[in-house]
Design an enzyme around this catalytic site. Sequence first.
Site, PDB file in Angstrom:
ATOM      1  N   LYS A  59       7.531-133.497  55.975  1.00  0.00           N
ATOM      2  CA  LYS A  59       7.521-134.859  55.448  1.00  0.00           C
ATOM      3  C   LYS A  59       7.297-135.887  56.547  1.00  0.00           C
ATOM      4  CE  LYS A  59      10.314-138.048  52.679  1.00  0.00           C
ATOM      5  NZ  LYS A  59      11.594-138.246  51.967  1.00  0.00           N
ATOM      6  N   GLU A  92       9.840-123.293  71.211  1.00  0.00           N
ATOM      7  CA  GLU A  92       9.426-121.904  71.345  1.00  0.00           C
ATOM      8  C   GLU A  92       8.536-121.538  70.151  1.00  0.00           C
ATOM      9  OE1 GLU A  92      11.598-117.484  71.350  1.00  0.00           O
ATOM     10  OE2 GLU A  92      12.786-119.324  71.275  1.00  0.00           O
ATOM     11  N   ASP A 114      22.947-125.930  57.661  1.00  0.00           N
ATOM     12  CA  ASP A 114      21.764-125.792  56.802  1.00  0.00           C
ATOM     13  C   ASP A 114      21.097-124.434  57.008  1.00  0.00           C
ATOM     14  OD1 ASP A 114      20.028-126.579  54.820  1.00  0.00           O
ATOM     15  OD2 ASP A 114      18.725-127.736  56.144  1.00  0.00           O
ATOM     16  N   GLU A 141      14.296-120.732  54.993  1.00  0.00           N
ATOM     17  CA  GLU A 141      13.279-121.645  55.490  1.00  0.00           C
ATOM     18  C   GLU A 141      13.551-122.081  56.927  1.00  0.00           C
ATOM     19  OE1 GLU A 141      13.683-122.712  51.043  1.00  0.00           O
ATOM     20  OE2 GLU A 141      14.872-121.799  52.628  1.00  0.00           O
TER      21      GLU A 141
END
Length: 346
Positions: free
Chosen positions: A88, A156, A201, A205
Amino acid sequence: MNIPKCGCKENRPPTAGRSACGCSVNIQKMTTDTFKVPAVPINRPLCTKGTELKEQPISTKNELKKDDKKKTWSLSDFDLGRPLGKGKFGNVYLAREKESHYVVALKVLFKSQILDSEIEHQVRREVEIQCRLRHPNILRMYGYFHDEKRIYLILEYAKHGALYKLLKERGRFDEKTAAIYIRDLTKALVYCHTKKVIHRDIKPENLLIGHNWELKIADFGWSVHSPSSRRMTLCGTLDYLSPEMIEGKPHSYAVDIWSLGVLCYELLVGLPPFDAKDSHQTYRKIRYVIIKYPEYISEKAKDLMGKLLVINPEERLPLVNVLQHQWIVENAPEGVQPPEFNPEQK
């Protein structure tokens, strides 16, 4: 049920059926000219002998001289390659540092979008935290720089992309593979917690797969350095929120333990355990820990998840005990490496 309303403009859109996050944050809006990034040491990536921008093993035997670490980075120091991902607030590109030929991932964020969405504090926190973490299962942030319009994070390069993509390609993992990922993630979380960092979190993903198929925690945007270990902000992805978070109660490191249990289920089943048609049903399932296990899940795997997905945070299995659990010991003994996957093999 006391569910705080999300007021976060960054509120992430659902990912392939996944519910969005919830976070109530109010910070003063700033202009692009006053955007500040944290002052942390910037380390140059290690030297390599590569000459082409290719997705291949990178040699990291040679260290750069100490004087090189004083260098201030700029975009002219890098050759940009193909896009690796789009978000986003910016994009991620394959890049190569010109002097050392070291291949990295360059995350480019737009200051205007960050300020408009009032998440400057998250970006600053992400940089401050990730630049200081050193663990084989945590994605390195080598440094950062910025210009008038953008922020550049030097990361990385994780060759095999997100664990989420691999999981969706295969549907679900066998218990040995899932156990190896859970083992390595647990080790990384133990390290984070010793550094007083709560990730908040954890989800497929935000987990990347490196060159040797090793798991690496990425995206510390919702992370927090919390010496007091008690937080109030509602944040993260709905499917992975703990009961104390959805009820607006103070939370601690135990939220990462809960997320570990949710991830274990999703790796084995292909869907998160509290998946439902709407958010209210998901909230209800989380609050009362309503879980349905498929028949193919072993009793030992269910035992581990049952000890992680506990309403009372204080009663969740400590991370060091996760590594000693029989399901982990039998399926992912120390030294066993993650499997390599071919795209054709499902």
